[in-house]
Write a protein that holds these residues in place. Sequence first.
Motif, PDB file in Angstrom:
ATOM      1  N   GLY A 281       0.773  -1.232   0.000  1.00  0.00           N
ATOM      2  CA  GLY A 281       0.000   0.000   0.000  1.00  0.00           C
ATOM      3  C   GLY A 281       0.805   1.283   0.000  1.00  0.00           C
ATOM      4  N   VAL A 282       2.114   1.207  -0.272  1.00  0.00           N
ATOM      5  CA  VAL A 282       2.936   2.413  -0.320  1.00  0.00           C
ATOM      6  C   VAL A 282       3.475   2.606  -1.735  1.00  0.00           C
ATOM      7  CG1 VAL A 282       3.579   2.201   2.102  1.00  0.00           C
ATOM      8  CG2 VAL A 282       5.090   1.235   0.351  1.00  0.00           C
ATOM      9  N   LYS A 324       1.676   7.853   0.006  1.00  0.00           N
ATOM     10  CA  LYS A 324       2.210   7.079   1.128  1.00  0.00           C
ATOM     11  C   LYS A 324       3.610   6.572   0.817  1.00  0.00           C
ATOM     12  CE  LYS A 324      -1.959   5.450   3.473  1.00  0.00           C
ATOM     13  NZ  LYS A 324      -2.638   4.266   4.047  1.00  0.00           N
ATOM     14  N   TRP A 325       4.479   6.699   1.808  1.00  0.00           N
ATOM     15  CA  TRP A 325       5.866   6.288   1.646  1.00  0.00           C
ATOM     16  C   TRP A 325       6.302   5.503   2.882  1.00  0.00           C
ATOM     17  CZ3 TRP A 325       7.606   7.163  -3.109  1.00  0.00           C
ATOM     18  CH2 TRP A 325       8.948   6.919  -3.384  1.00  0.00           C
ATOM     19  N   ALA A 326       7.116   4.483   2.675  1.00  0.00           N
ATOM     20  CA  ALA A 326       7.634   3.678   3.785  1.00  0.00           C
ATOM     21  C   ALA A 326       9.042   4.122   4.138  1.00  0.00           C
ATOM     22  CB  ALA A 326       7.632   2.200   3.422  1.00  0.00           C
ATOM     23  N   TYR A 327       9.274   4.330   5.430  1.00  0.00           N
ATOM     24  CA  TYR A 327      10.585   4.731   5.937  1.00  0.00           C
ATOM     25  C   TYR A 327      11.107   3.631   6.858  1.00  0.00           C
ATOM     26  CZ  TYR A 327       9.599   9.341   4.040  1.00  0.00           C
ATOM     27  OH  TYR A 327       9.316  10.383   3.188  1.00  0.00           O
ATOM     28  N   ASN A 328      12.297   3.150   6.526  1.00  0.00           N
ATOM     29  CA  ASN A 328      12.894   2.035   7.249  1.00  0.00           C
ATOM     30  C   ASN A 328      14.102   2.457   8.062  1.00  0.00           C
ATOM     31  OD1 ASN A 328      11.775  -0.841   6.404  1.00  0.00           O
ATOM     32  ND2 ASN A 328      11.674   0.477   4.590  1.00  0.00           N
ATOM     33  N   ALA A 342       4.233   7.004   6.115  1.00  0.00           N
ATOM     34  CA  ALA A 342       3.905   8.421   6.299  1.00  0.00           C
ATOM     35  C   ALA A 342       3.229   8.984   5.063  1.00  0.00           C
ATOM     36  CB  ALA A 342       5.174   9.218   6.605  1.00  0.00           C
ATOM     37  N   SER A 343       2.424  10.026   5.283  1.00  0.00           N
ATOM     38  CA  SER A 343       1.796  10.760   4.188  1.00  0.00           C
ATOM     39  C   SER A 343       1.528  12.187   4.646  1.00  0.00           C
ATOM     40  CB  SER A 343       0.484  10.096   3.756  1.00  0.00           C
ATOM     41  OG  SER A 343      -0.433  10.036   4.840  1.00  0.00           O
TER      42      SER A 343
END
Length: 394
Positions: A281-282, A324-328, A342-343
């Motif tokens: 979903g990102v 939406k973005w994923a931060y690892n 995050a968005s």
Amino acid sequence: MDLAQKFENGSVGEAIKCIDMHTTGEPTRIIYSGFPPLRGTLLEQRDQAMNQYDHIRKRIMLEPRGHYDMYGAILTPETELVSQGPAHIGTLFTHNGGFSTMCGHATIALGRFLVDTHDLTVFPKRNELEFNPTTCEVAVNIHAPCGLVRVTVPTTADGQKSDPSRPVSFLSTPAFAAGIDLEIPIPKEVRWPELGDRGSITLDISYGGAYYALVDVRELGFTSLAQFDLGAISNAASKLKAYLMTHPAVSSALQHPEDSRLSFLYSVMVIDRDVGSRPEGVDGTETGLCFFADDEIDRSPTGSCVTARMALAHTKKQKSVGQKWAYNSIVSNRFGTGAFVASIVDDKVRVGGSKEAVTVRVEGKAYYTGTSNFILEEGDLTSASGFTLKECAQ
């Protein structure tokens, strides 16, 4: 006399009571009882804690009760935003070097704890929390030193307990880019081996409740955050942060438009946009390695820096509202879980009347790890204000 009574009778002062949690491996020690009472506005309480009770902060965070990379949150039930109505409770964030102004991973943990506790001596406004029976969520407004943070906590069907299977989310205080594509000369005496003969690097400064210097891993002379020498990159980040704190262009970027007490460089975040675990979903993913406080390393993706990175990306027209973005972190990559998603939810925000800013939603999961009652026994000089092994070797 049982052991608990013996400890209480033989201790100096009140026992300090804590709940321990983690968010993607990064600890949050929630201090809910025993810290000396603080007075005034929340920033004044932060000043009081720093000036009068820093030895207690060290006692809780450092050895032998904690460790070099410990992190904490001190509950402060009375603040100006609590008395005025917007906030349900306040908090001070603490680490190995002092007190921060915002912390995303701790906010996620606090959200769960504040829903789960029903002790009104710990959380006087617990019964004022609003439960949404349709979504099975509870809203908790936390007053952080940087401002009001609005947290949404998923719950069981009756709203009495948090649901650890679903992520907690929070809406940030206004976030903004403060310095874009700054070319920073690196003097020979500051350079680290991997930099080679390069005389400068390019980085950004952005604010997400605290100020971050954001630098690509390749700018530092490293190839990736997939596999790297942690000691070498830690050395580079430490040298860089110390130098940046004296650099005029950076100092100029760190001036907060509303309160000078927020005007300091909290962290160097090293970024690799080519690697990262990618949840469903990102639109994309990346990885960051956060060096903050006194060379402390964040195990989590760093929620306040996720906010800062989103604000910077929006200013550079790399992220749009709703994307939406994923931060690892290197921990979430290692286990394949724990990324923060995050968005941007609002790009019409203003700070100080005119400075353009955004509001960011950040979500992640936190888990309980234990409870602690800390005491100081009469005559115990070694642990009275905590220590680090590095200090003992100096």
